[in-house]
Design an enzyme around this catalytic site. Structure first.
Site, mmCIF file in Angstrom:
data_model
loop_
_atom_site.group_PDB
_atom_site.id
_atom_site.type_symbol
_atom_site.label_atom_id
_atom_site.label_comp_id
_atom_site.label_asym_id
_atom_site.label_seq_id
_atom_site.Cartn_x
_atom_site.Cartn_y
_atom_site.Cartn_z
ATOM 1 N N GLY A 1 2.539 2.378 10.761
ATOM 2 C CA GLY A 1 3.476 3.486 10.605
ATOM 3 C C GLY A 1 4.169 3.877 11.897
ATOM 4 N N GLU B 1 -5.304 -4.906 10.456
ATOM 5 C CA GLU B 1 -4.283 -3.881 10.664
ATOM 6 C C GLU B 1 -4.572 -3.150 11.970
ATOM 7 O OE1 GLU B 1 -2.330 -2.633 6.706
ATOM 8 O OE2 GLU B 1 -4.110 -1.405 6.957
ATOM 9 N N ASN C 1 0.887 -1.168 0.000
ATOM 10 C CA ASN C 1 0.000 0.000 0.000
ATOM 11 C C ASN C 1 0.922 1.215 0.000
ATOM 12 O OD1 ASN C 1 -1.738 2.101 0.479
ATOM 13 N ND2 ASN C 1 -2.342 1.435 2.539
ATOM 14 N N TRP C 2 1.052 1.825 -1.169
ATOM 15 C CA TRP C 2 1.987 2.952 -1.286
ATOM 16 C C TRP C 2 1.487 4.195 -0.553
ATOM 17 C CZ3 TRP C 2 3.871 3.240 -7.126
ATOM 18 C CH2 TRP C 2 4.570 2.059 -7.436
ATOM 19 N N LYS C 3 0.209 4.210 -0.201
ATOM 20 C CA LYS C 3 -0.410 5.414 0.404
ATOM 21 C C LYS C 3 -0.144 6.610 -0.513
ATOM 22 C CE LYS C 3 -0.123 3.145 4.833
ATOM 23 N NZ LYS C 3 -0.058 3.238 6.291
ATOM 24 N N GLU D 1 -6.791 4.740 7.774
ATOM 25 C CA GLU D 1 -6.588 6.169 7.496
ATOM 26 C C GLU D 1 -7.823 6.767 6.828
ATOM 27 O OE1 GLU D 1 -2.836 5.567 5.506
ATOM 28 O OE2 GLU D 1 -1.980 4.968 7.436
ATOM 29 N N GLY E 1 5.062 1.375 4.608
ATOM 30 C CA GLY E 1 6.381 1.977 4.402
ATOM 31 C C GLY E 1 7.373 1.084 3.668
ATOM 32 N N SER F 1 3.519 -2.083 10.288
ATOM 33 C CA SER F 1 4.970 -2.142 10.526
ATOM 34 C C SER F 1 5.566 -3.506 10.210
ATOM 35 C CB SER F 1 5.308 -1.708 11.959
ATOM 36 O OG SER F 1 4.908 -0.361 12.169
ATOM 37 N N HIS G 1 -9.543 1.194 4.876
ATOM 38 C CA HIS G 1 -8.245 1.385 5.537
ATOM 39 C C HIS G 1 -8.434 2.343 6.720
ATOM 40 C CE1 HIS G 1 -4.149 2.564 6.389
ATOM 41 N NE2 HIS G 1 -3.784 1.452 5.787
HETATM 42 P P1 13P Z 1 3.098 0.436 7.641
HETATM 43 O O1 13P Z 1 3.623 -0.858 7.054
HETATM 44 O O2 13P Z 1 3.824 1.641 7.143
HETATM 45 O O3 13P Z 1 2.979 0.360 9.119
HETATM 46 O O4 13P Z 1 1.601 0.587 7.080
HETATM 47 C C1 13P Z 1 0.723 -0.465 7.177
HETATM 48 C C2 13P Z 1 -0.509 -0.129 6.416
HETATM 49 O O5 13P Z 1 -1.250 0.753 6.782
HETATM 50 C C3 13P Z 1 -0.760 -0.861 5.168
HETATM 51 O O6 13P Z 1 -2.034 -0.609 4.684
#
Ligand code: 13P
Length: 249
Positions: free
Chosen positions: A173, A167, A9-11, A97, A234, A212, A95
């Site tokens: 993150g 998650e 997930n590149w966000k 976020e 990440g 993470s 998600h």
């Molecule tokens: P991180 O791997 O950066 O913690 O993010 C996880 C995530 O939100 C994947 O959708």
């Protein structure tokens, strides 16, 4: 036997130049050495770039959100059919976020999940508790209500063409990952809940862990019985790390 899925997930990260580098590294992988299916969920503007570079490779394409509506006067929204047009196989829905910053609710996530499936996409339904919820001992209530909204709208059979990603919000993150035992416990409870409705669907359901996940903790997480892959934030931005996680699967 469930196949493993490692999805990036590149966000809201990337540029044409940096993506070219990352996608080239992914497309040059020796896929025969991997046990896992790979996918990348990229920002909308980069779907065509990613589709072009990944064409002919086994890496599948995904997006990070989708409109609950099929079409019409919804400025700024992107429909599931549009994502399918650009070769997407997957789309993230719910998600954390999106839930915390953009007002996604269990009900709107259920509508997005259904809209994705109407267009032939495989939704990756994200669920997970906040730190306060974990500390209050309500992790499974929270996760169950996130699942139940989708089950109520689409029925358990819909999960045979979907993926669930657990998650924990406190692990996203933050560098603070759930321990393999903590993750396995929730994954097993998710599967048990689906099993009550349909044992076959439960047995075949891919449940990914996200939060993470890195090369140095992936192998142990991915070894857990009910962890069928990872949703990587990440570390998916660095080809070497993303591929190291895939190799650990
Ligand atoms: P991180 O791997 O950066 O913690 O993010 C996880 C995530 O939100 C994947 O959708």
């Amino acid at each position: 036997m469930r196949t493993k899925l490692v999805a990036g997930n590149w966000k809201m990260n990337g540029s044409l130049a940096s993506n070219a580098h990352l996608l080239a590294a992914l497309s040059n992988t020796v896929f025969a050495t991997l046990n896992a299916q790979l996918a990348v969920c990229v920002p909308y503007p980069y779907l065509s770039q990613a589709a072009a570079v990944l064409a002919g490779t086994p890496v599948l394409l995904g997006a990070q959100d989708v409109s609950e509506h099929a079409k019409g006067a919804f400025t700024g929204e992107v429909s599931a059919a549009m994502l399918a047009d650009f070769g997407c196989r997957y789309v993230l829905v719910g998600h954390s976020e999106r839930r915390s910053f953009y007002g996604d609710t269990n009900e709107s996530v259920a509508l997005k999940f259904a809209a994705a499936q109407v267009a032939g996409l495989t939704p990756i339904l994200c669920v997970g508790e906040t730190l306060a919820e974990r500390e209050a001992g309500v992790t499974m209530q929270v996760v169950s209500s996130q699942l139940d909204a989708v089950l109520a709208k689409s029925g358990v059979a819909a999960l045979s063409t979907a993926v669930v990603a657990y998650e924990p919000v406190w692990a996203i993150g933050t560098g603070r990952t759930a321990s393999p035992g903590q993750a396995q416990e929730v994954h097993a409870q998710i599967r048990a809940r689906i099993e009550q409705a349909d044992p076959t669907v439960a047995a075949n359901l891919q449940i990914l862990y996200g939060g993470s996940m890195k090369p140095d903790n992936a192998a142990e997480l991915l070894r857990q019985k009910d962890i069928d892959g990872g949703l990587i934030g990440g570390a998916s931005l660095v080809a070497e790390d993303f591929l190291a996680i895939a190799k650990a699967a």
